[in-house]
Design an enzyme around this catalytic site. Structure first.
Site, mmCIF file in Angstrom:
data_model
loop_
_atom_site.group_PDB
_atom_site.id
_atom_site.type_symbol
_atom_site.label_atom_id
_atom_site.label_comp_id
_atom_site.label_asym_id
_atom_site.label_seq_id
_atom_site.Cartn_x
_atom_site.Cartn_y
_atom_site.Cartn_z
ATOM 1 N N GLU A 165 -61.313 28.550 49.946
ATOM 2 C CA GLU A 165 -60.376 27.597 50.564
ATOM 3 C C GLU A 165 -60.740 26.128 50.324
ATOM 4 O O GLU A 165 -60.256 25.233 50.996
ATOM 5 C CB GLU A 165 -60.252 27.882 52.072
ATOM 6 C CG GLU A 165 -59.007 28.653 52.448
ATOM 7 C CD GLU A 165 -59.031 30.139 52.074
ATOM 8 O OE1 GLU A 165 -60.071 30.631 51.571
ATOM 9 O OE2 GLU A 165 -58.002 30.797 52.243
ATOM 10 N N TYR A 167 -63.726 24.788 50.756
ATOM 11 C CA TYR A 167 -64.814 24.304 51.605
ATOM 12 C C TYR A 167 -66.101 24.135 50.786
ATOM 13 O O TYR A 167 -66.121 24.377 49.574
ATOM 14 C CB TYR A 167 -65.040 25.281 52.773
ATOM 15 C CG TYR A 167 -63.949 25.235 53.825
ATOM 16 C CD1 TYR A 167 -63.705 24.073 54.562
ATOM 17 C CD2 TYR A 167 -63.154 26.352 54.090
ATOM 18 C CE1 TYR A 167 -62.707 24.028 55.534
ATOM 19 C CE2 TYR A 167 -62.157 26.313 55.067
ATOM 20 C CZ TYR A 167 -61.938 25.154 55.786
ATOM 21 O OH TYR A 167 -60.964 25.110 56.745
ATOM 22 N N ARG A 215 -66.724 35.361 51.394
ATOM 23 C CA ARG A 215 -65.296 35.052 51.154
ATOM 24 C C ARG A 215 -65.211 34.199 49.909
ATOM 25 O O ARG A 215 -65.687 33.057 49.871
ATOM 26 C CB ARG A 215 -64.727 34.332 52.382
ATOM 27 C CG ARG A 215 -63.268 33.983 52.261
ATOM 28 C CD ARG A 215 -62.416 34.777 53.243
ATOM 29 N NE ARG A 215 -61.065 34.241 53.241
ATOM 30 C CZ ARG A 215 -60.535 33.631 54.275
ATOM 31 N NH1 ARG A 215 -61.212 33.480 55.394
ATOM 32 N NH2 ARG A 215 -59.306 33.179 54.199
ATOM 33 N N HIS A 253 -57.231 24.376 50.624
ATOM 34 C CA HIS A 253 -56.354 23.754 51.632
ATOM 35 C C HIS A 253 -55.519 22.631 51.037
ATOM 36 O O HIS A 253 -54.438 22.330 51.524
ATOM 37 C CB HIS A 253 -57.167 23.239 52.817
ATOM 38 C CG HIS A 253 -57.621 24.348 53.727
ATOM 39 N ND1 HIS A 253 -56.814 25.406 54.071
ATOM 40 C CD2 HIS A 253 -58.800 24.571 54.344
ATOM 41 C CE1 HIS A 253 -57.473 26.222 54.866
ATOM 42 N NE2 HIS A 253 -58.685 25.743 55.042
ATOM 43 N N GLN A 340 -46.136 28.184 64.000
ATOM 44 C CA GLN A 340 -45.749 27.196 65.009
ATOM 45 C C GLN A 340 -46.707 27.082 66.190
ATOM 46 O O GLN A 340 -46.889 25.981 66.712
ATOM 47 C CB GLN A 340 -44.331 27.489 65.506
ATOM 48 C CG GLN A 340 -43.269 26.918 64.600
ATOM 49 C CD GLN A 340 -41.871 27.276 65.066
ATOM 50 O OE1 GLN A 340 -41.208 28.098 64.468
ATOM 51 N NE2 GLN A 340 -41.427 26.665 66.136
HETATM 52 P P1 NAP Z 1 -33.062 18.721 66.128
HETATM 53 O O1 NAP Z 1 -34.309 19.120 65.464
HETATM 54 O O2 NAP Z 1 -33.107 18.014 67.415
HETATM 55 O O3 NAP Z 1 -32.246 17.841 65.074
HETATM 56 C C1 NAP Z 1 -30.993 17.339 65.337
HETATM 57 C C2 NAP Z 1 -30.558 16.438 64.191
HETATM 58 O O4 NAP Z 1 -29.284 15.919 64.508
HETATM 59 C C3 NAP Z 1 -31.478 15.281 63.945
HETATM 60 O O5 NAP Z 1 -31.639 15.136 62.557
HETATM 61 C C4 NAP Z 1 -30.739 14.081 64.542
HETATM 62 O O6 NAP Z 1 -31.073 12.997 63.725
HETATM 63 C C5 NAP Z 1 -29.288 14.494 64.443
HETATM 64 N N1 NAP Z 1 -28.455 14.008 65.535
HETATM 65 C C6 NAP Z 1 -28.749 13.982 66.857
HETATM 66 N N2 NAP Z 1 -27.713 13.511 67.567
HETATM 67 C C7 NAP Z 1 -26.733 13.226 66.673
HETATM 68 C C8 NAP Z 1 -25.436 12.703 66.796
HETATM 69 N N3 NAP Z 1 -24.919 12.372 67.976
HETATM 70 N N4 NAP Z 1 -24.717 12.531 65.680
HETATM 71 C C9 NAP Z 1 -25.218 12.859 64.471
HETATM 72 N N5 NAP Z 1 -26.452 13.360 64.288
HETATM 73 C C10 NAP Z 1 -27.202 13.541 65.393
HETATM 74 O O7 NAP Z 1 -32.141 19.972 66.374
HETATM 75 P P2 NAP Z 1 -31.749 21.177 65.431
HETATM 76 O O8 NAP Z 1 -31.904 20.867 64.004
HETATM 77 O O9 NAP Z 1 -30.410 21.574 65.922
HETATM 78 O O10 NAP Z 1 -32.794 22.274 65.817
HETATM 79 C C11 NAP Z 1 -32.865 22.804 67.145
HETATM 80 C C12 NAP Z 1 -34.252 23.271 67.466
HETATM 81 O O11 NAP Z 1 -34.605 24.385 66.692
HETATM 82 C C13 NAP Z 1 -35.286 22.179 67.189
HETATM 83 O O12 NAP Z 1 -36.264 22.189 68.187
HETATM 84 C C14 NAP Z 1 -35.888 22.632 65.919
HETATM 85 O O13 NAP Z 1 -37.222 22.178 65.802
HETATM 86 C C15 NAP Z 1 -35.808 24.133 66.041
HETATM 87 N N6 NAP Z 1 -35.824 24.694 64.697
HETATM 88 C C16 NAP Z 1 -37.010 24.721 64.057
HETATM 89 C C17 NAP Z 1 -37.068 25.173 62.792
HETATM 90 C C18 NAP Z 1 -38.380 25.235 62.079
HETATM 91 O O14 NAP Z 1 -38.417 25.325 60.900
HETATM 92 N N7 NAP Z 1 -39.497 25.192 62.747
HETATM 93 C C19 NAP Z 1 -35.939 25.586 62.144
HETATM 94 C C20 NAP Z 1 -34.730 25.546 62.812
HETATM 95 C C21 NAP Z 1 -34.677 25.071 64.094
HETATM 96 P P3 NAP Z 1 -30.585 11.506 63.973
HETATM 97 O O15 NAP Z 1 -30.517 11.336 65.442
HETATM 98 O O16 NAP Z 1 -31.609 10.676 63.281
HETATM 99 O O17 NAP Z 1 -29.278 11.424 63.272
HETATM 100 FE FE1 SF4 Z 2 -48.769 32.267 64.358
HETATM 101 FE FE2 SF4 Z 2 -47.618 33.856 66.127
HETATM 102 FE FE3 SF4 Z 2 -46.120 32.525 64.347
HETATM 103 FE FE4 SF4 Z 2 -47.649 34.608 63.635
HETATM 104 S S1 SF4 Z 2 -45.876 34.641 64.975
HETATM 105 S S2 SF4 Z 2 -47.513 32.659 62.600
HETATM 106 S S3 SF4 Z 2 -49.423 34.300 64.936
HETATM 107 S S4 SF4 Z 2 -47.373 31.627 65.964
#
Ligand code: NAP
Ligand code: SF4
Length: 673
Positions: A165, A167, A215, A253, A340
């Site tokens: 990795e 290290y 490893r 990494h 996450q």
């Molecule tokens: P979000 O992460 O809060 O993003 C919302 C987007 O909409 C932002 O880009 C924001 O940017 C824009 N926005 C907000 N208000 C707006 C408005 N009035 N008009 C136009 N644009 C606006 O929400 P989401 O994408 O719907 O996701 C929902 C949740 O699911 C989040 O917590 C996200 O992290 C999670 N999620 C995570 C993943 C992952 O890969 N980990 C994947 C999918 C979803 P601006 O305000 O700059 O325009």
């Molecule tokens: Fe990590 Fe749990 Fe997501 Fe698996 S499911 S990657 S252990 S947070």
């Protein structure tokens, strides 16, 4: 006969036998740093009770300069030996075996005092390491040997020497990081001298009847990485120097190729381990993106390895092995490889846990005790928050009814699973369905619950989730405008697309729209996409042609109003992968815009507060991914009728809502009902 004969074949190491071929791989959880060693012991003991063949602890520093960061746990003195003994005793009492990983971080140590073969800074570190002199190198060897001796005193069954990795030990192997001209640098013989010397001296110090895992980085995935010939030369030397087992390390990494993220195909690197199988006399372990018993079994059955390492799957389910052995694999909580709550936490200096299992690393704090007073519980909304509540409440002995307006369980997880690279969500939804069925939870699907349906229950949980935010843009009712829900459910989308909103969902929708076939379920396509080659042909396993992704399916522009870099709020350890994947597919990313209006020609935008540079992004389709608002209509109705309820998940607070928070909140509520 067992469903998984290879997985459950014991492994005879001569002086000891492992009961099966499953290694719980090393993970830095942050538990040791809490100083609560009963908590550390509870974490490992629960996994040992789940029958894993051998556990490897998180990396322990052999000395201060080698610690991943100041204050990181190690085995520095007698007090540490006493603390570690609490862990080994609990694991042994549970019938398990445990080895301690010795991790010298080298130039990855987050400290100005970090040391390395040469004073070359890593691209992912802010510190330039100090070049060690001969005396300094001798000190590092001696400290690693001392840590191994202390591990034996603490009654570990063995040690894993972290040599991959990127290290410390790995850094000596390649000229990228080792430009020494003394006996520790120059020729490959010299560059591999340190790892081999470490194994030799550790073996001498710990005796013959102690497991020593090495490893070894089988594919570095960085420019100037090792050739396959060098890897084999090192493996043979490590074998001769006294290692008991070789474990596979995949990628440094600082590599710009994902190696464990959810978009990496399952068992993506088993082919690399397979190449080593007939080269050494000792068992070889394979690793990375093996998360289900049938995947592990197939890897072993095909002769890719003698043993399989899984790490995160043991956060998701401590009873993984026991369930597989009992023919109950469908009950294993699947690790979806999202990072996450595990790696993203580690890199944010938070305690590791697991998105699908919030008890991970909280074994002594979050307890799902059987209830003495079974209640009738109604849960409205079968997304991640509601499902977690339902399952844990039912496991505790409550009588649960689960309502959802949709005809299937899963809520927004059913949208997520449509995204290329998120195929693991299929298994997660299947697991929820399996548990709901197995626990006899009443399923009232395809019906919107009203307050009248809920009055007879002892407890009502509202987990009705979210609705898309209305961004109130002129022209958003046009026929060329779609919501992300419509898109992910298969609505027809034009060839040129603008996406409004660049949060997690905006990125997911962009990925969905530019991808024809998901490379995450096609290993050859995925290797081509990221430029992974055979290390026997190209140093480090990097293709000279670089990444060669499929042609994008559409011409996509992703927009946000904020001026900052797009994707900043994505996962700490995975955001770069999403950005790189979209960049490879030529997705244009524009921040700091105003949405002026939508017309049949496309989306009209301008820049900044002064609304400068008004212009048209000519597209066929505009997709709204502008975030969410809580869906509280049922909660409000219940409140107005004086019916008490618990509001959780997106229906409660939408800011920064994701499945992690929803499941955590649902699980914690269910523990108290
Ligand atoms: P979000 O992460 O809060 O993003 C919302 C987007 O909409 C932002 O880009 C924001 O940017 C824009 N926005 C907000 N208000 C707006 C408005 N009035 N008009 C136009 N644009 C606006 O929400 P989401 O994408 O719907 O996701 C929902 C949740 O699911 C989040 O917590 C996200 O992290 C999670 N999620 C995570 C993943 C992952 O890969 N980990 C994947 C999918 C979803 P601006 O305000 O700059 O325009
Ligand atoms: Fe990590 Fe749990 Fe997501 Fe698996 S499911 S990657 S252990 S947070």
């Amino acid at each position: 006969m067992s469903e998984f004969p290879h997985l459950f074949a014991p492994l005879d190491l001569g002086f000891t036998t492992l009961k099966n071929r499953v290694l719980m791989g090393s993970m830095h959880t942050g538990l040791e740093e809490t100083g609560d060693w009963n908590r550390v012991a509870a974490f490992y003991a629960e996994r040992a009770m789940g029958d894993v063949g051998l556990i490897v602890t998180g990396g322990m520093a052999p000395n201060l300069e080698g610690a991943v960061l100041p204050g990181a746990a190690g085995l520095f003195d007698d007090a540490d030996i006493k603390n570690h003994s609490i862990v080994t005793k609990r694991v042994h009492d549970a019938g398990g075996k445990i080895a301690m990983q010795i991790l010298h971080a080298g130039r990855y140590a987050y400290s100005p005092d970090c040391v390395a073969p040469s004073a070359i800074k890593s691209p992912i570190s802010m510190f330039t390491p100090k070049e060690l002199d001969a005396e300094g190198i001798e000190k590092q060897i001696s400290d690693i040997v001392t840590a191994a001796k202390r591990a034996r005193q603490a009654r570990y069954d063995g040690v894993e020497i972290m040599g991959s990795e990127g290290y410390f030990l790995n850094e000596f192997l390649v000229t990228r990081t080792n430009q020494r001209t003394d006996e520790w640098g120059g020729s490959y013989e010299n560059r591999m001298r340190l790892p081999v010397e470490v194994v030799r001296r550790v073996r001498l110090a710990v005796g013959a009847d102690f497991i020593v895992i090495y490893r070894l980085s089988l594919i570095d995935l960085v420019p100037g990485g090792s050739t396959w010939q060098e890897v084999v030369q090192l493996a043979k030397a490590v074998d001769k120097a006294g290692a008991t087992i070789i474990n596979s390390g995949i990628g440094w990494h600082e590599a710009r190729i994902p190696t464990i993220a959810t978009s990496v195909p399952r068992r993506a690197f088993a082919w690399v381990t397979k190449r080593l199988m007939n080269e050494v006399s000792i068992p070889v372990i394979t690793s990375n993106r093996i998360n289900m018993p049938h995947v592990a079994e197939s890897v072993l059955a095909e002769g890719c390895a003698d043993m399989v390492s899984m790490a995160r799957p043991f956060l998701a389910d401590s009873q993984f092995v026991a369930k597989a052995a009992a023919g109950n694999s469908d009950a294993i909580v699947p690790c979806i490889a999202c990072n996450q709550a595990c790696l993203d936490h580690t890199f944010s200096m938070k305690l590791t846990t697991c998105l699908v299992n919030p008890r991970a690393c909280h074994e002594t704090k979050l307890v799902y005790a059987p209830t003495k007073h079974p209640k009738n519980i109604a849960i409205v909304g079968a997304g991640p928050a509601g499902l977690s509540t339902a399952i844990i409440a039912a496991e505790r002995g409550h009588i649960v009814a689960l309502f959802d307006g949709a005809s299937e369980l899963g809520g927004q997880l059913n949208l997520a699973k449509q995204v290329p690279g998120k195929e693991e969500f299929f298994d997660l939804v299947d697991w929820y369905q399996h548990q709901v069925d197995a626990l006899g939870i009443t399923q009232k699907l395809g019906k919107i619950a009203t307050a009248d349906d809920l009055i007879d229950f002892d407890e009502v949980v509202v987990s009705t989730g979210v609705s898309p935010r209305d961004p109130q843009i002129e022209g958003q009712d046009g026929a060329n405008v779609l919501s992300y829900i419509e898109v992910l459910r298969g609505a027809e989308v034009g060839k040129k697309v603008a996406i409004i909103g660049a949060g997690g969902i905006g990125f997911d929708v962009a990925e969905f729209l530019v991808t024809k076939h998901s490379a995450s379920v096609d290993l050859q396509a995925w290797k081509l996409e990221w430029g992974i080659a055979d290390p026997a042909e190209f140093r480090g396993g990097l293709s000279p042609e670089g990444p060669q992704p499929d042609k994008p399916e559409r011409d996509v522009t992703l927009l946000q109003r904020k001026k900052q870099k797009l994707g900043k709020t994505l996962g700490k350890t995975t955001g770069w992968i999403h950005r790189a994947a979209l960049n490879m597919k030529n997705v244009a990313m524009i921040g700091g815009v105003n949405y002026e209006r939508i017309s049949s020609e496309g989306l009209w935008i301008s820049d900044g507060e002064a609304r400068e540079n008004p212009r048209l992004i000519a597209v066929d389709t505009v997709v709204l991914c502008a975030g969410q608002v809580p869906e509280r209509s049922l909660a409000d109705e219940l409140e107005s009728k004086g019916i008490k309820c618990h509001v959780i998940g997106g229906a409660d607070v939408v800011a920064e809502l994701d499945a992690k928070r929803a499941i955590d909140q649902g699980s914690r509520l269910a523990a108290t009902l």
